[in-house]
Design a protein around this motif. Structure first.
Motif, PDB file in Angstrom:
ATOM      1  N   GLY A   1      68.963 -48.693 -96.335  1.00 41.40           N
ATOM      2  CA  GLY A   1      70.253 -49.355 -96.087  1.00 41.40           C
ATOM      3  C   GLY A   1      70.413 -49.722 -94.618  1.00 41.40           C
ATOM      4  O   GLY A   1      69.529 -49.463 -93.800  1.00 41.40           O
ATOM      5  N   PRO A   2      71.555 -50.343 -94.279  1.00 39.52           N
ATOM      6  CA  PRO A   2      71.816 -50.742 -92.887  1.00 39.52           C
ATOM      7  C   PRO A   2      71.840 -49.540 -91.924  1.00 39.52           C
ATOM      8  O   PRO A   2      72.302 -48.461 -92.293  1.00 39.52           O
ATOM      9  CB  PRO A   2      73.204 -51.389 -92.935  1.00 39.52           C
TER      10      PRO A   2
ATOM     11  N   HIS B   1      76.246 -44.296 -95.264  1.00 43.07           N
ATOM     12  CA  HIS B   1      75.711 -44.183 -96.632  1.00 43.07           C
ATOM     13  C   HIS B   1      74.203 -44.402 -96.698  1.00 43.07           C
ATOM     14  O   HIS B   1      73.579 -44.131 -97.723  1.00 43.07           O
ATOM     15  CB  HIS B   1      76.425 -45.171 -97.558  1.00 43.07           C
ATOM     16  N   SER B   2      73.618 -44.906 -95.614  1.00 43.47           N
ATOM     17  CA  SER B   2      72.165 -45.112 -95.595  1.00 43.47           C
ATOM     18  C   SER B   2      71.405 -43.804 -95.379  1.00 43.47           C
ATOM     19  O   SER B   2      70.173 -43.807 -95.400  1.00 43.47           O
ATOM     20  CB  SER B   2      71.788 -46.077 -94.456  1.00 43.47           C
TER      21      SER B   2
ATOM     22  N   ALA C   1      72.529 -37.097 -98.129  1.00 48.65           N
ATOM     23  CA  ALA C   1      73.836 -36.450 -98.343  1.00 48.65           C
ATOM     24  C   ALA C   1      74.095 -35.359 -97.304  1.00 48.65           C
ATOM     25  O   ALA C   1      75.212 -35.231 -96.790  1.00 48.65           O
ATOM     26  CB  ALA C   1      73.897 -35.867 -99.754  1.00 48.65           C
ATOM     27  N   TRP C   2      73.065 -34.583 -96.949  1.00 50.44           N
ATOM     28  CA  TRP C   2      73.282 -33.497 -95.982  1.00 50.44           C
ATOM     29  C   TRP C   2      73.730 -34.062 -94.632  1.00 50.44           C
ATOM     30  O   TRP C   2      74.529 -33.435 -93.933  1.00 50.44           O
ATOM     31  CB  TRP C   2      72.033 -32.606 -95.841  1.00 50.44           C
ATOM     32  N   ALA C   3      73.208 -35.251 -94.266  1.00 56.77           N
ATOM     33  CA  ALA C   3      73.562 -35.850 -92.972  1.00 56.77           C
ATOM     34  C   ALA C   3      74.997 -36.371 -93.001  1.00 56.77           C
ATOM     35  O   ALA C   3      75.738 -36.274 -92.016  1.00 56.77           O
ATOM     36  CB  ALA C   3      72.582 -36.973 -92.636  1.00 56.77           C
TER      37      ALA C   3
ATOM     38  N   PRO D   1      73.157 -44.051 -80.952  1.00 57.79           N
ATOM     39  CA  PRO D   1      73.437 -42.832 -81.725  1.00 57.79           C
ATOM     40  C   PRO D   1      72.957 -42.960 -83.174  1.00 57.79           C
ATOM     41  O   PRO D   1      72.517 -41.972 -83.768  1.00 57.79           O
ATOM     42  CB  PRO D   1      74.957 -42.708 -81.664  1.00 57.79           C
ATOM     43  N   TRP D   2      73.015 -44.165 -83.728  1.00 56.39           N
ATOM     44  CA  TRP D   2      72.534 -44.369 -85.105  1.00 56.39           C
ATOM     45  C   TRP D   2      71.017 -44.204 -85.164  1.00 56.39           C
ATOM     46  O   TRP D   2      70.484 -43.642 -86.115  1.00 56.39           O
ATOM     47  CB  TRP D   2      72.940 -45.749 -85.620  1.00 56.39           C
ATOM     48  N   GLU D   3      70.340 -44.729 -84.160  1.00 54.01           N
ATOM     49  CA  GLU D   3      68.878 -44.543 -84.116  1.00 54.01           C
ATOM     50  C   GLU D   3      68.548 -43.053 -84.017  1.00 54.01           C
ATOM     51  O   GLU D   3      67.594 -42.582 -84.636  1.00 54.01           O
ATOM     52  CB  GLU D   3      68.273 -45.303 -82.929  1.00 54.01           C
ATOM     53  N   ALA D   4      69.352 -42.325 -83.237  1.00 54.86           N
ATOM     54  CA  ALA D   4      69.132 -40.878 -83.123  1.00 54.86           C
ATOM     55  C   ALA D   4      69.339 -40.214 -84.486  1.00 54.86           C
ATOM     56  O   ALA D   4      68.547 -39.367 -84.895  1.00 54.86           O
ATOM     57  CB  ALA D   4      70.068 -40.277 -82.074  1.00 54.86           C
ATOM     58  N   LEU D   5      70.391 -40.626 -85.210  1.00 59.19           N
ATOM     59  CA  LEU D   5      70.635 -40.060 -86.543  1.00 59.19           C
ATOM     60  C   LEU D   5      69.465 -40.362 -87.478  1.00 59.19           C
ATOM     61  O   LEU D   5      69.011 -39.492 -88.230  1.00 59.19           O
ATOM     62  CB  LEU D   5      71.944 -40.622 -87.122  1.00 59.19           C
TER      63      LEU D   5
END
Ligand code: HXD
Ligand code: FE
Length: 249
Positions: free
Chosen positions: A10-11, A16-17, A20-22, A203-207
């Motif tokens: 996903g994006p 939602h990409s 579930a734990w994240a 921060p998204w790349e880190a996630l």
């Protein structure tokens, strides 16, 4: 093993990409994050009504983290072995690239301080109160002692993620920018503008990297460690902000 690997489809910037734990982890830390992003000090800064003493405490107290942020990333880089996993390969690229980017950010913080009448000697020689030193100590502790995924969550996800949000708030009107004289305006707000979220993917790349390192499933004990680490970062940020306001009073 294979089916446990996380590969995003996903994006990038959509929760939602991620596994579930994240999503649970982000949910569990949002309240602590809001206490930073919604902090009175930032609201006053946006309105250009923050007393000079609090601005001083904030910029001087934050400096060690700004100066040493690339060093935290360098410690994390040392945990990586090229080719061991897709997550480590991505972390390696991310850290090497962003250490370079942070080089300029320290310069921009110095310029911001200068525009506020705070010289380099104030930044470099002042003794910040322990409440402001604590965030830096926490980052070192985490990067030196915790796993790559945990310490990237503590630094790149929590600190840079929330920073993107508070910087965006301050930049959401031009009141703060206009409070500087015309010739200082751009330099004074460069650090803020660069961290203001809009299209900040860091921060998204880190996630994404954290999820790739851990996988589709995570043990609940490990998720607890991540939640605790991320919350700690927010709480140390808040502690520093509270102290900066109190000292100015
Ligand atoms: C918060 C003060 C109370 C510290 C903010 C730390 C933000 C670190 C952002 C990171 O990209 C390093 C930098 O200098 O740009
Ligand atoms: Fe930065």
């Amino acid at each position: 093993m294979q089916n446990k690997e996380f590969q995003r489809t996903g994006p990038l910037m959509d929760l939602h990409s991620y596994p579930a734990w994240a999503q649970d982890m982000m949910q569990a830390t949002v309240a602590a994050k809001e206490k930073v992003v919604g902090h009175e000090l930032f609201a006053m800064m946006r309105e250009a009504s923050l007393p000079a003493g609090a601005t001083y405490q904030f910029l001087v107290g934050g400096w060690p983290v700004i100066e040493q942020f690339p060093q935290y990333m360098a410690v994390n880089l040392c945990k990586i072995q090229y080719g061991r996993s897709p997550g480590e390969n991505m972390a390696r690229r991310y850290l090497m690239r962003n250490i370079r980017v942070e080089q300029n950010h320290a310069d921009h913080w110095v310029e911001w301080a200068k525009a506020c009448g705070i010289g380099m000697r104030d930044l470099f020689d002042s003794q910040a109160p322990v409440e402001s030193q604590a965030l830096n100590h926490w980052c070192w502790h985490s990067c030196e002692r915790a796993s790559l995924a945990t310490s990237m969550a503590v630094t790149n996800l929590a600190i840079e993620g929330s920073t993107g949000e508070w910087a965006t708030q301050i930049c959401s009107t031009d009141t703060y920018e206009q409070s500087f004289s015309a010739e200082l305006r751009r330099a004074a707000t460069r650090w803020l503008r660069l961290h203001a979220q809009y299209d900040d993917t860091h921060p998204w790349e880190a996630l994404e990297i954290i999820c790739m390192l851990i996988g589709r499933q995570a043990e609940s004990k490990y998720v607890d460690i991540l939640v605790h680490g991320i919350s700690n970062s927010y709480q140390y940020m808040k502690l520093s902000l509270d102290r900066s306001l109190a000292l100015a009073g």
